[in-house]
Write a protein that holds these residues in place. Structure first.
Motif, PDB file in Angstrom:
ATOM      1  N   GLY A  71       0.814  -1.208   0.000  1.00 39.26           N
ATOM      2  CA  GLY A  71       0.000   0.000   0.000  1.00 39.26           C
ATOM      3  C   GLY A  71       0.849   1.259   0.000  1.00 39.26           C
ATOM      4  N   GLU A  76      -3.729  -2.139   0.292  1.00 39.73           N
ATOM      5  CA  GLU A  76      -4.235  -3.442   0.736  1.00 39.73           C
ATOM      6  C   GLU A  76      -4.247  -3.616   2.258  1.00 39.73           C
ATOM      7  OE1 GLU A  76      -2.672  -6.391  -1.960  1.00 39.73           O
ATOM      8  OE2 GLU A  76      -3.587  -7.993  -0.756  1.00 39.73           O
ATOM      9  N   TYR A  77      -3.315  -2.963   2.965  1.00 40.20           N
ATOM     10  CA  TYR A  77      -3.306  -3.047   4.437  1.00 40.20           C
ATOM     11  C   TYR A  77      -4.673  -2.721   5.034  1.00 40.20           C
ATOM     12  CZ  TYR A  77       1.788  -2.386   4.030  1.00 40.20           C
ATOM     13  OH  TYR A  77       3.115  -2.493   3.708  1.00 40.20           O
ATOM     14  N   LEU A 129      -7.809  -2.894   3.643  1.00 34.57           N
ATOM     15  CA  LEU A 129      -9.045  -3.472   3.093  1.00 34.57           C
ATOM     16  C   LEU A 129     -10.008  -4.006   4.159  1.00 34.57           C
ATOM     17  CD1 LEU A 129     -10.750  -4.257   0.577  1.00 34.57           C
ATOM     18  CD2 LEU A 129      -9.493  -6.419   0.540  1.00 34.57           C
ATOM     19  N   GLY A 162      -8.261  -0.013   0.016  1.00 39.59           N
ATOM     20  CA  GLY A 162      -7.724  -1.328  -0.287  1.00 39.59           C
ATOM     21  C   GLY A 162      -8.148  -1.923  -1.612  1.00 39.59           C
ATOM     22  N   HIS A 192     -11.809  -6.961  -5.026  1.00 38.73           N
ATOM     23  CA  HIS A 192     -11.964  -5.957  -3.963  1.00 38.73           C
ATOM     24  C   HIS A 192     -13.200  -5.090  -4.204  1.00 38.73           C
ATOM     25  CE1 HIS A 192      -7.279  -6.234  -3.765  1.00 38.73           C
ATOM     26  NE2 HIS A 192      -7.836  -7.181  -3.037  1.00 38.73           N
TER      27      HIS A 192
END
Ligand code: DOR
Length: 310
Positions: free
Chosen positions: A66, A222-223, A225, A249, A255
Motif C-alpha cells: 500500500g 491493501e493493508y 481493506l 484497499g 476488492h
C-alpha cells in the motif's frame, strides 16, 4: 460486457467506480483525465479556503502492500475547483466536490459559495484528514462532528456527504451512526479515509520514510481493506436511509465486488490509482464483469449490500 451501470442518489453512473479524493484530482489536467476515463464518477482534491503547498517532501511513499502519505492537503484553493465544477460535463459522469476546511467557518464559507454557484456537483465534507499538524480529525471528536453536521445542514440547502476516518470499536460505529442519522441532509457516507498516523521504517538507513510529523502518515492500500470493508458494512447496516461510498484497499475486481457486497454503492480507488493511473478503471470493470459472469449476476443491484453472515 455485463451491465455495470448503477444509480447514485438518482444519478446514473456507467460503472460504480471513481477516484478517492486526493488521487489524480489536484489540477485540471488530472481532472480532465478522470473525466475521459472509464470511472463512473469522480471527486476533486479536498480543498481549503485558500491554496496550500501542503507538507514538506518526501510526503508519499509506496509500501509493499500500500502506501503511507502525509500530503497535508496541498490544493489550489476552493475557487479553483469551483471553476472546474462549473465546466464539468455532468452528462458524462457525476462530480463530487470534496471540502476540507481548516475551521468550521471555512467549511461554511465554502459550502455557501458552492451553493451560490449552482453546480450539480455533490459536496463531500472531509472530516478525516490525518495529516495537518496540530489539527485533530473531526471524525474522532463526536461533539465537534455533531456541531459541524448541524451547521452545514442549516447553511447548505442540498443533500451532502461526509468522508469518515476508520473506526475500530462497535461502540463507535453505534455512536457515529446515531449522530449521522440525526441529519437527513447527510445523504451519503464515504468510508474510509486512510488509517491515520501509521509509521513505516527503512531498515538499511534506520529512518522513517516520509518527512512530515516524524514519519507518521495515513496508511492506504491493501493493508486497510478489512478495516474499510468493516466500516462500509457497519454504516450500511446502521444508516439505512443513507448511501455508502466504499474506499480502501481496492486494486482488483474482487476488492470492488467485496465493497459492493458489504453495502457500498460506489467504490473509490486511491493508492492503486496513484500507482497505475486512470487506465485502472477499465481493468477493474473487466475484472468485476468477469466475477459477475462467473456468479451468474446480470446487474449490480442483485448482490449489492447482500453480504451473508453465518
Ligand atoms: O490520507 C489523506 N491524505 N487523507 C486526507 O484526507 C488528506 C490527504 C492529505 O492531503 O494529507
Amino acid at each position: 460486457m455485463l451491465d455495470l451501470s448503477t444509480f447514485f442518489l438518482g444519478r446514473p453512473l456507467a460503472a460504480p467506480l471513481m477516484n478517492a479524493s486526493g488521487v489524480w484530482c489536484n489540477v485540471t489536467n488530472q481532472l480532465n483525465a478522470l473525466a475521459k476515463s472509464e470511472a463512473g464518477a469522480m471527486v476533486t482534491k479536498s480543498c481549503t479556503l485558500v491554496r496550500r503547498d501542503g507538507n514538506p517532501e518526501p510526503r508519499y511513499h509506496t509500501l509493499s502492500m500500500g502506501s503511507i502519505n502525509s500530503m497535508g492537503l496541498p490544493n489550489e484553493g476552493h475557487l479553483y475547483y469551483l471553476d472546474y465544477a462549473q465546466q464539468h460535463d455532468y452528462e458524462n459522469k457525476p462530480l463530487f466536490f470534496s471540502v476540507a476546511g481548516l475551521t468550521l467557518d471555512d467549511n461554511l464559507t465554502m459550502v455557501a459559495q458552492i451553493q451560490d454557484a449552482y453546480t450539480p456537483a455533490m459536496v463531500e465534507i472531509n472530516l478525516s484528514c490525518p495529516n495537518v499538524p496540530g489539527k485533530a480529525q473531526i471524525g474522532y471528536d463526536f461533539e465537534a462532528l455533531d456541531v459541524i453536521l448541524a451547521e452545514i445542514s442549516s447553511a447548505y440547502a442540498r443533500p451532502f456527504g461526509v468522508k469518515l476516518p476508520p473506526y475500530f470499536d462497535i461502540a463507535h460505529f453505534d455512536e457515529v451512526a446515531e449522530i449521522l442519522n440525526r441529519y437527513d441532509k447527510v445523504a451519503f457516507v464515504t468510508c474510509i479515509n486512510s488509517i491515520g498516523n501509521g509509521l513505516m521504517i527503512d531498515i538499511n538507513s534506520e529512518t522513517v520514510l516520509i518527512k512530515p510529523k516524524q514519519g507518521f502518515g495515513g496508511i492506504g492500500g491493501e493493508y486497510v481493506l478489512p478495516t474499510a470493508l468493516a466500516n462500509v458494512n457497519a454504516f450500511y447496516r446502521r444508516c439505512p436511509e443513507k448511501s455508502i461510498i466504499g474506499c480502501g484497499g481496492v486494486s482488483t475486481g474482487e476488492h470492488v465486488f467485496m465493497h459492493l457486497l458489504a453495502g457500498a454503492s460506489i467504490v473509490q480507488v486511491g493508492t492503486a490509482l496513484y500507482e497505475e493511473g486512470v487506465d485502472i478503471f477499465a481493468r477493474l470493470k473487466i475484472e468485476l464483469a468477469r466475477i459477475m459472469q462467473q456468479k451468474g449476476y446480470q446487474k449490480i443491484e442483485e448482490y449489492q449490500g447482500k453480504l451473508k453472515t453465518i
